[in-house]
Design a protein around this motif. Structure first.
Motif, mmCIF file in Angstrom:
data_model
loop_
_atom_site.group_PDB
_atom_site.id
_atom_site.type_symbol
_atom_site.label_atom_id
_atom_site.label_comp_id
_atom_site.label_asym_id
_atom_site.label_seq_id
_atom_site.Cartn_x
_atom_site.Cartn_y
_atom_site.Cartn_z
ATOM 1 N N GLN A 4 -24.549 22.463 2.471
ATOM 2 C CA GLN A 4 -23.108 22.734 2.546
ATOM 3 C C GLN A 4 -22.567 22.619 3.961
ATOM 4 N N PRO B 148 -22.505 20.567 7.783
ATOM 5 C CA PRO B 148 -22.708 19.212 8.297
ATOM 6 C C PRO B 148 -23.998 19.103 9.112
ATOM 7 N N THR B 149 -24.528 17.902 9.168
ATOM 8 C CA THR B 149 -25.756 17.675 9.948
ATOM 9 C C THR B 149 -25.542 18.023 11.414
ATOM 10 N N HIS C 201 -31.727 19.419 9.280
ATOM 11 C CA HIS C 201 -30.817 19.509 8.145
ATOM 12 C C HIS C 201 -31.576 19.034 6.910
ATOM 13 N N SER D 108 -30.788 17.126 4.652
ATOM 14 C CA SER D 108 -30.641 15.685 4.402
ATOM 15 C C SER D 108 -31.625 14.867 5.243
ATOM 16 N N GLN E 52 -31.150 16.925 0.265
ATOM 17 C CA GLN E 52 -29.757 17.339 0.145
ATOM 18 C C GLN E 52 -29.395 17.782 -1.268
ATOM 19 N N ASN F 23 -13.810 27.191 5.634
ATOM 20 C CA ASN F 23 -13.873 25.735 5.730
ATOM 21 C C ASN F 23 -12.949 25.254 6.835
ATOM 22 N N ARG G 273 -12.674 21.962 10.171
ATOM 23 C CA ARG G 273 -13.199 20.718 10.722
ATOM 24 C C ARG G 273 -14.488 21.008 11.474
ATOM 25 N N LYS G 274 -15.314 19.989 11.570
ATOM 26 C CA LYS G 274 -16.614 20.126 12.220
ATOM 27 C C LYS G 274 -16.485 20.695 13.633
#
Length: 109
Positions: free
Chosen positions: A8, A10-11, A26, A28, A33, A78, A80-81
């Protein structure tokens, strides 16, 4: 410390944790994932890794068992990165200290 970052997030979170001198991967990166929570939990146990996740299920599971991986439960809304990483930068020293003190569930807000 070793960290296993869940799908959930980001990498970039794993990369950011690595930049702080930790071993972070991560899911992924491991082609996991789409893995179940149980698979991720078992991997964290085998690897002595801290699970970093937005998934409440990991925190709930850890609260019910005597032994298991430490869990950093990300409760940052939630965003932005860049905003997520900026917030992590503000609180991560406290997270690290809590992990070193042996806390099993760290809620990051």
């Amino acid at each position: 410390m070793r960290f296993l970052v869940d799908a959930q997030l980001p990498t970039a979170v794993a990369r950011w944790i690595s930049s702080r001198g930790h071993d972070a991967v991560h899911v992924s990166d491991l082609h996991l994932q789409d893995a179940s929570d149980s698979v991720i939990w078992d991997l964290a146990l085998r690897e002595s890794a801290v699970i970093v996740s937005k998934d409440q299920d990991f925190a709930d599971r850890r609260s019910r068992v005597k032994m298991g991986p430490q869990v950093v439960w990300i409760r940052i809304r939630n965003s932005r990165k860049a905003a997520l990483l900026a917030r992590l930068a503000e609180i991560f020293t406290e997270v690290e200290e809590s992990l070193l003190a042996g806390e099993t569930i760290i809620t990051a807000r």
